[in-house]
Design an enzyme around this catalytic site. Structure first.
Site, mmCIF file in Angstrom:
data_model
loop_
_atom_site.group_PDB
_atom_site.id
_atom_site.type_symbol
_atom_site.label_atom_id
_atom_site.label_comp_id
_atom_site.label_asym_id
_atom_site.label_seq_id
_atom_site.Cartn_x
_atom_site.Cartn_y
_atom_site.Cartn_z
ATOM 1 N N GLU A 221 49.435 92.117 63.205
ATOM 2 C CA GLU A 221 48.803 91.830 62.188
ATOM 3 C C GLU A 221 47.757 90.832 61.981
ATOM 4 O O GLU A 221 47.731 89.799 62.904
ATOM 5 C CB GLU A 221 49.628 91.358 60.997
ATOM 6 C CG GLU A 221 50.630 92.067 60.591
ATOM 7 C CD GLU A 221 52.131 92.034 61.238
ATOM 8 O OE1 GLU A 221 52.040 91.368 62.341
ATOM 9 O OE2 GLU A 221 53.121 92.674 60.928
ATOM 10 N N GLU B 119 58.854 80.198 53.988
ATOM 11 C CA GLU B 119 59.898 81.116 54.590
ATOM 12 C C GLU B 119 59.925 80.856 56.125
ATOM 13 O O GLU B 119 59.063 80.745 56.849
ATOM 14 C CB GLU B 119 59.668 82.302 54.321
ATOM 15 C CG GLU B 119 60.398 83.405 54.624
ATOM 16 C CD GLU B 119 60.071 84.447 55.840
ATOM 17 O OE1 GLU B 119 60.603 84.382 57.032
ATOM 18 O OE2 GLU B 119 58.922 84.875 55.659
ATOM 19 N N SER C 295 64.148 85.671 57.737
ATOM 20 C CA SER C 295 64.465 86.853 56.924
ATOM 21 C C SER C 295 65.641 87.603 57.471
ATOM 22 O O SER C 295 65.775 87.766 58.568
ATOM 23 C CB SER C 295 63.263 87.706 57.106
ATOM 24 O OG SER C 295 63.314 88.836 56.109
ATOM 25 N N ARG D 87 57.808 77.897 63.906
ATOM 26 C CA ARG D 87 57.776 77.596 62.477
ATOM 27 C C ARG D 87 58.673 76.618 62.036
ATOM 28 O O ARG D 87 58.365 75.823 61.312
ATOM 29 C CB ARG D 87 57.830 79.027 61.534
ATOM 30 C CG ARG D 87 57.206 78.764 60.172
ATOM 31 C CD ARG D 87 57.572 80.168 59.394
ATOM 32 N NE ARG D 87 56.628 81.093 59.838
ATOM 33 C CZ ARG D 87 56.069 82.248 59.082
ATOM 34 N NH1 ARG D 87 56.738 82.567 58.039
ATOM 35 N NH2 ARG D 87 55.240 82.928 59.481
ATOM 36 N N ARG E 80 50.484 79.654 59.683
ATOM 37 C CA ARG E 80 51.589 79.783 59.964
ATOM 38 C C ARG E 80 52.021 81.054 60.345
ATOM 39 O O ARG E 80 53.258 81.472 61.031
ATOM 40 C CB ARG E 80 52.600 79.759 58.796
ATOM 41 C CG ARG E 80 52.466 80.635 57.557
ATOM 42 C CD ARG E 80 53.379 80.587 56.601
ATOM 43 N NE ARG E 80 53.376 81.404 55.844
ATOM 44 C CZ ARG E 80 54.279 81.891 54.511
ATOM 45 N NH1 ARG E 80 55.275 81.043 54.495
ATOM 46 N NH2 ARG E 80 54.265 82.863 53.817
ATOM 47 N N HIS E 81 51.139 81.616 60.939
ATOM 48 C CA HIS E 81 51.237 83.091 61.542
ATOM 49 C C HIS E 81 50.832 83.069 63.097
ATOM 50 O O HIS E 81 49.666 82.553 63.333
ATOM 51 C CB HIS E 81 50.483 84.227 61.031
ATOM 52 C CG HIS E 81 51.313 84.472 59.653
ATOM 53 N ND1 HIS E 81 51.024 84.232 58.489
ATOM 54 C CD2 HIS E 81 52.417 85.478 59.278
ATOM 55 C CE1 HIS E 81 51.685 84.634 57.533
ATOM 56 N NE2 HIS E 81 52.487 85.564 58.041
ATOM 57 N N ARG F 115 53.404 90.494 66.983
ATOM 58 C CA ARG F 115 52.817 90.938 65.812
ATOM 59 C C ARG F 115 51.357 91.487 65.888
ATOM 60 O O ARG F 115 50.877 90.470 65.987
ATOM 61 C CB ARG F 115 53.290 90.186 64.672
ATOM 62 C CG ARG F 115 54.718 89.589 64.722
ATOM 63 C CD ARG F 115 55.569 90.906 63.941
ATOM 64 N NE ARG F 115 56.959 90.960 64.067
ATOM 65 C CZ ARG F 115 57.701 90.194 62.990
ATOM 66 N NH1 ARG F 115 57.143 89.586 62.167
ATOM 67 N NH2 ARG F 115 58.981 90.113 63.371
#
Length: 548
Positions: free
Chosen positions: A322, A471, A474, A522, A328-329, A320
């Protein structure tokens, strides 16, 4: 006979004072010479003794073969000796009286006297105390004791000895036995001064607080320093336990899905084009063609369902791009993904998630007690609360709970981090669980391939799953008709030509299907209530870190 000329006789006219001065000078010189000669003789004898002592000491040690540094050539796969090493974790009371050979890292070196010392060896999560006592009967010399205590911490050491039971319980080691050392060999020495001290890296917050109350100051190893020297940091008991827990989660994921007739697949991580369905990706060049790293196996999972596999899963890296600098990322993580045919309703996917995670939680609690207790000592946490049948709430029900608690949410918007955490607290208070499913999200906040609700196209057949208010999953029912898929892609601002092969695969007859994706790191972070995902990533990759 000397070749030098004899000194000339003093002139007859020399004064008495001059003669006395000459005699005085001669006397001083003789005294000094004698003094210097004595010093030189003494130094010479000392030097001689020093030169003689070392060879004599080595010759006088009949047990010199029982210790020392092993030459590199001896451990270059030179020979198969047939010797058997015992794991330190297997040393228990039943081994008492047995001779064993063990290998471990020198965690603690404690000399007691010239004739006695303690060495604690560590292997993975297990430690054992080794005792050296100079004794001719044991084949241990004072030189051997000195050699053992001269080792640097974290050096790799082989020890041969006899297992004995201590008189008192041992507090500093995991194994409640001792090794009476007969032989000790250093396989590889660590540098004398390590960049971080393992003892410092293993301390709990409670230890820091206690030291502060007593006016002491302990060294705190910060996160970036830990990650810079990760090969040392990973040796702490908590880290050893964390990654064993992670292994169990991954294995249980595979095991459960195999039992539900899923097939394991491996999708490509190099994707053609400079984007992947509009996602933020890492771009690169592939043999002159634009390409990117896969930010999800999503499209290939679906194409595998179109290929007739019925139920598939994958465990693999996900990338990813981002720039999310949060707790948490990560920019690279291990994805646990699954996709399956749906007969009637996407709750069939939710039921798989329900059974899967309840099975994982039970397995960890029943089979990983040692690891969980080890983590708890450094990072205290409360056991996760979950229900035998996982709670499901609609998105609207969740929003209502938040509003009643005084939290306003943007209409038809996604939940932010704070809203998720607050909802987690509210659900725990009301339903007694920290693991639940929130479903039927607004279509506008879901990916283009998500199936709209049949009765209200503003909502979708989608869901998120939460642990401790964060979360972790998904998922959704996917669109399986090419016309609707193309339409939704365009509505979401995606150039349909960049995913033409994906859309086309649904033109050949595709069953209704759905699936989900979860980040392994996670799951472990939240199950153990850790405060940062970098603790559960072996060598984390975030927007700032690319090494080690």
């Amino acid at each position: 006979m000397s070749s030098e000329p004899a000194p000339a006789p003093a002139p007859a006219s020399a004064s008495t004072e001059e003669i006395e001065a000459d005699l005085s000078t001669a006397t001083i010189s003789k005294k000094q010479l004698k003094k210097d000669a004595r010093k030189a003789e003494k130094a010479g004898k000392a030097s001689q003794r020093q030169q003689q002592q070392q060879p004599q000491a080595e010759e006088a040690d009949p047990f010199a073969a029982n210790y020392g540094d092993v030459p590199v050539e001896e451990i270059q796969s030179k020979v198969i000796s047939g010797r058997t090493w015992t794991d330190i974790g297997d040393l228990d009371e039943a081994a008492a009286g047995r001779s064993v050979l063990i290998r471990g890292s020198a965690q603690t070196l404690r000399p007691v006297s010239k004739k006695m010392a303690f060495v604690v060896l560590r292997q993975s999560m297990s430690t054992v105390q080794c005792v050296l006592v100079a004794s001719a009967d044991a084949g241990v010399s004072t030189q051997m004791v000195r050699f053992a205590t001269s080792l640097s911490k974290e050096s790799i050491v082989d020890v041969e000895g006899v297992v004995t039971l201590p008189k008192e319980p041992l507090k500093a080691t995991t194994q409640q036995v001792e090794i009476q050392v007969r032989k000790v060999y250093c396989i590889n020495r660590a540098i004398p001064t390590l960049p971080i001290n393992l003892e410092d890296a293993a301390r709990s917050e409670a230890e820091f607080e206690k030291a502060e109350q007593n006016g002491e100051k302990l060294v705190r190893v910060l996160q970036d320093t830990r990650l810079n020297y990760r090969a040392i940091d990973l040796r702490t008991p908590a880290n050893q336990a964390i990654f064993r827990i992670q292994c169990h989660v991954e294995n249980k994921f595979r095991e459960f899905l195999f039992s539900e007739n899923f097939i394991g697949i491996h999708s490509p991580k190099l994707i053609g084009g400079s984007s992947e369905g509009g996602a933020s990706v890492f771009k690169l060049e592939y043999n002159g063609q634009p390409a990117c790293l896969a930010q999800s196996p999503q499209l290939y999972k679906q194409m595998s369902i179109c290929g007739g596999f019925g139920r598939v899963f994958e465990v693999g890296p996900v990338f990813r791009a981002e720039k999310s600098n949060t707790h948490r990322h990560l920019c690279e993580f291990i994805g646990l993904d699954a996709e399956m045919e749906i007969k009637e309703h996407y709750f069939e996917v939710c039921d798989i998630i329900d059974g899967l995670f309840v099975a994982i939680f039970k397995h960890l609690n029943e089979n990983c007690q040692k690891e969980l207790e080890t983590i708890n000592r450094q990072y205290p946490f409360e056991p996760l609360k979950y229900l035998e049948k996982t709670l499901k709430l609609t998105y609207e029900e969740g929003i209502k709970m938040l509003k009643e608690a005084g939290t306003e949410i943007e209409p038809m918007g996604d939940l932010n981090t704070e809203a998720e955490k607050k909802l987690g607290r509210l659900v725990k208070e009301k339903y007694g669980t920290e693991f639940f499913i929130l479903y039927q999200y607004p279509l506008a906040v879901r990916p283009f391939y998500t199936m709209p609700c049949y009765d209200d196209p503003a909502y979708s057949n989608s869901f998120d799953v939460f642990i401790r208010g964060e979360e972790i999953i998904s998922g959704a029912q996917r669109i399986h008709t090419p016309e609707l898929l193309r339409k939704r892609a365009i509505e979401c601002g995606i150039d349909a030509s960049t995913i033409a092969s994906y859309i086309e695969s649904f033109s050949y007859g595709a069953p209704p299907h759905g699936g989900f994706g979860v980040g392994l790191e996670r799951v472990v972070m939240l199950f153990c209530a850790l405060n940062n995902i970098r603790k559960t990533s072996l060598f984390p990759r975030d927007p700032q870190r690319l090494a080690p």
